[in-house]
Design a protein around this motif. Sequence first.
Motif, PDB file in Angstrom:
ATOM      1  N   ALA A 166      10.072  12.796  -3.070  1.00 11.67           N
ATOM      2  CA  ALA A 166       9.244  13.391  -2.020  1.00 11.67           C
ATOM      3  C   ALA A 166       9.723  14.766  -1.605  1.00 11.67           C
ATOM      4  O   ALA A 166       8.922  15.637  -1.245  1.00 11.67           O
ATOM      5  N   LEU A 167      11.023  14.979  -1.663  1.00 15.47           N
ATOM      6  CA  LEU A 167      11.578  16.248  -1.207  1.00 15.47           C
ATOM      7  C   LEU A 167      11.628  17.312  -2.297  1.00 15.47           C
ATOM      8  O   LEU A 167      11.956  18.461  -2.025  1.00 15.47           O
ATOM      9  N   THR A 168      11.298  16.936  -3.508  1.00 13.11           N
ATOM     10  CA  THR A 168      11.339  17.915  -4.596  1.00 13.11           C
ATOM     11  C   THR A 168       9.971  18.156  -5.226  1.00 13.11           C
ATOM     12  O   THR A 168       9.860  18.915  -6.182  1.00 13.11           O
ATOM     13  N   ALA A 169       8.937  17.506  -4.687  1.00 15.35           N
ATOM     14  CA  ALA A 169       7.600  17.705  -5.251  1.00 15.35           C
ATOM     15  C   ALA A 169       6.557  17.595  -4.152  1.00 15.35           C
ATOM     16  O   ALA A 169       6.740  16.880  -3.172  1.00 15.35           O
ATOM     17  N   ASN A 170       5.456  18.307  -4.312  1.00 13.93           N
ATOM     18  CA  ASN A 170       4.346  18.204  -3.373  1.00 13.93           C
ATOM     19  C   ASN A 170       3.596  16.914  -3.664  1.00 13.93           C
ATOM     20  O   ASN A 170       3.247  16.616  -4.799  1.00 13.93           O
ATOM     21  N   GLN A 171       3.347  16.140  -2.608  1.00 24.64           N
ATOM     22  CA  GLN A 171       2.676  14.850  -2.765  1.00 24.64           C
ATOM     23  C   GLN A 171       1.285  14.910  -2.135  1.00 24.64           C
ATOM     24  O   GLN A 171       1.084  15.523  -1.094  1.00 24.64           O
ATOM     25  N   ASP A 172       0.317  14.250  -2.761  1.00 25.73           N
ATOM     26  CA  ASP A 172      -1.015  14.148  -2.186  1.00 25.73           C
ATOM     27  C   ASP A 172      -0.966  13.176  -1.027  1.00 25.73           C
ATOM     28  O   ASP A 172      -0.398  12.100  -1.128  1.00 25.73           O
ATOM     29  N   THR A 173      -1.585  13.569   0.102  1.00 24.11           N
ATOM     30  CA  THR A 173      -1.644  12.699   1.269  1.00 24.11           C
ATOM     31  C   THR A 173      -3.063  12.651   1.779  1.00 24.11           C
ATOM     32  O   THR A 173      -3.833  13.600   1.631  1.00 24.11           O
ATOM     33  N   PRO A 174      -3.458  11.525   2.424  1.00 24.13           N
ATOM     34  CA  PRO A 174      -4.818  11.392   2.939  1.00 24.13           C
ATOM     35  C   PRO A 174      -4.987  12.120   4.256  1.00 24.13           C
ATOM     36  O   PRO A 174      -4.756  11.573   5.321  1.00 24.13           O
TER      37      PRO A 174
ATOM     38  N   TRP B 205      -1.798   8.039   8.965  1.00 25.72           N
ATOM     39  CA  TRP B 205      -1.330   7.383   7.756  1.00 25.72           C
ATOM     40  C   TRP B 205       0.140   7.662   7.534  1.00 25.72           C
ATOM     41  O   TRP B 205       0.601   8.783   7.703  1.00 25.72           O
ATOM     42  N   LYS B 206       0.860   6.638   7.164  1.00 30.22           N
ATOM     43  CA  LYS B 206       2.248   6.799   6.752  1.00 30.22           C
ATOM     44  C   LYS B 206       2.345   6.563   5.247  1.00 30.22           C
ATOM     45  O   LYS B 206       1.587   5.783   4.678  1.00 30.22           O
ATOM     46  N   LYS B 207       3.313   7.218   4.648  1.00 26.61           N
ATOM     47  CA  LYS B 207       3.487   7.130   3.203  1.00 26.61           C
ATOM     48  C   LYS B 207       4.697   6.281   2.843  1.00 26.61           C
ATOM     49  O   LYS B 207       5.744   6.376   3.481  1.00 26.61           O
ATOM     50  N   LEU B 208       4.547   5.464   1.812  1.00 30.78           N
ATOM     51  CA  LEU B 208       5.638   4.630   1.321  1.00 30.78           C
ATOM     52  C   LEU B 208       6.690   5.491   0.625  1.00 30.78           C
ATOM     53  O   LEU B 208       6.384   6.206  -0.326  1.00 30.78           O
TER      54      LEU B 208
ATOM     55  N   TYR C 150       8.309   3.508   5.445  1.00 25.79           N
ATOM     56  CA  TYR C 150       7.172   4.424   5.548  1.00 25.79           C
ATOM     57  C   TYR C 150       7.459   5.528   6.558  1.00 25.79           C
ATOM     58  O   TYR C 150       8.107   5.306   7.586  1.00 25.79           O
ATOM     59  N   MET C 151       6.949   6.734   6.259  1.00 26.13           N
ATOM     60  CA  MET C 151       7.034   7.860   7.180  1.00 26.13           C
ATOM     61  C   MET C 151       5.755   8.685   7.116  1.00 26.13           C
ATOM     62  O   MET C 151       5.046   8.663   6.105  1.00 26.13           O
ATOM     63  N   TYR C 152       5.484   9.425   8.195  1.00 26.63           N
ATOM     64  CA  TYR C 152       4.372  10.369   8.177  1.00 26.63           C
ATOM     65  C   TYR C 152       4.712  11.522   7.235  1.00 26.63           C
ATOM     66  O   TYR C 152       5.870  11.960   7.155  1.00 26.63           O
TER      67      TYR C 152
ATOM     68  N   PRO D 198       0.834  -1.206   0.000  1.00 27.65           N
ATOM     69  CA  PRO D 198       0.000   0.000   0.000  1.00 27.65           C
ATOM     70  C   PRO D 198       0.867   1.255   0.000  1.00 27.65           C
ATOM     71  O   PRO D 198       1.890   1.311   0.689  1.00 27.65           O
ATOM     72  N   ILE D 199       0.474   2.242  -0.769  1.00 29.86           N
ATOM     73  CA  ILE D 199       1.222   3.500  -0.781  1.00 29.86           C
ATOM     74  C   ILE D 199       0.998   4.255   0.528  1.00 29.86           C
ATOM     75  O   ILE D 199       1.897   4.909   1.042  1.00 29.86           O
ATOM     76  N   PHE D 200      -0.196   4.124   1.085  1.00 34.95           N
ATOM     77  CA  PHE D 200      -0.491   4.728   2.378  1.00 34.95           C
ATOM     78  C   PHE D 200      -0.815   3.622   3.375  1.00 34.95           C
ATOM     79  O   PHE D 200      -1.697   2.801   3.136  1.00 34.95           O
ATOM     80  N   LEU D 201      -0.085   3.598   4.476  1.00 31.41           N
ATOM     81  CA  LEU D 201      -0.222   2.568   5.506  1.00 31.41           C
ATOM     82  C   LEU D 201      -0.858   3.170   6.746  1.00 31.41           C
ATOM     83  O   LEU D 201      -0.329   4.128   7.313  1.00 31.41           O
ATOM     84  N   HIS D 202      -2.006   2.628   7.158  1.00 34.06           N
ATOM     85  CA  HIS D 202      -2.658   3.116   8.371  1.00 34.06           C
ATOM     86  C   HIS D 202      -1.962   2.485   9.561  1.00 34.06           C
ATOM     87  O   HIS D 202      -2.117   1.299   9.842  1.00 34.06           O
ATOM     88  N   HIS D 203      -1.158   3.295  10.253  1.00 38.22           N
ATOM     89  CA  HIS D 203      -0.340   2.784  11.346  1.00 38.22           C
ATOM     90  C   HIS D 203      -0.563   3.649  12.564  1.00 38.22           C
ATOM     91  O   HIS D 203      -0.329   4.849  12.547  1.00 38.22           O
ATOM     92  N   GLY D 204      -1.050   3.037  13.634  1.00 40.03           N
ATOM     93  CA  GLY D 204      -1.436   3.825  14.791  1.00 40.03           C
ATOM     94  C   GLY D 204      -2.731   4.563  14.483  1.00 40.03           C
ATOM     95  O   GLY D 204      -3.702   3.965  14.034  1.00 40.03           O
TER      96      GLY D 204
END
Length: 230
Positions: free
Chosen positions: A207-215, A22-25, A46-48, A13-19
């Motif tokens: 991730a550090l050079t572009a804005n990413q969509d997050t839930p 959501w964390k992102k792959l 994965y990181m927040y 999963p690109i987004f992992l529901h942890h705790g």
Amino acid sequence: MTRTDPSTQLTFPIFLHHGKEWKKLIGMGARQVSFLNINVYVLGLYMYSEDIQALNNVQGWDTFDKASFLEQETLALKLLQQPFDISIRIVPVRATNTQHLRDGFTRSLLQRFREQSKGMTEEEEKAILQGIKEFKGNFSNANVKKDTEFIFTKTKQGHLKMEFEGKDMGTVKNTWIAIQFMMGYLDPVTPASELARTNIASGFEKALTANQDTPTDTSSSQTHSTVQDK
């Protein structure tokens, strides 16, 4: 939303529901062994999203260079020294058992300990060896089916939280153990998976050079929850 590992065709999963969030792959890849490149498991880091964004304020990461990340351990260590939750999700590609996985993880920690122990005090050595013993003890003997999930998290407090199939295995409250477990996958010299390390480096660059969509809102979270339910 998922991403497929080309070596094994396993999807993560690109987004992992942890705790509660959501964390992102960031990146993923297979661990392979022997000259035959036998696939053992697939791992993903994965990181927040807010922690990924905060990297723009961390020295060295504010001008992230993929080549430097791959060639030196400095950026990886700097990442792991931050008060971030960083998770590695591991999924075996074939049936195995906890003893086999535990022994592999432990060998990696012991090797890193031997390489670094020369500059340690006796107390530091004792604390680390006790932490490794505790890490081993958190694995109960059990068969592990293909496609089941382990999650190892370096917490904001610098501990190593261990989970299997959503169940808490225990937490090792030793910062050296937490950081060095993660470095086993980010070390430029002997990484457990060069495929994953390279993909993680590319993921950080993106991730550090572009804005990413997050839930971030309820509706998007529900969408991703549907994707990730097994």
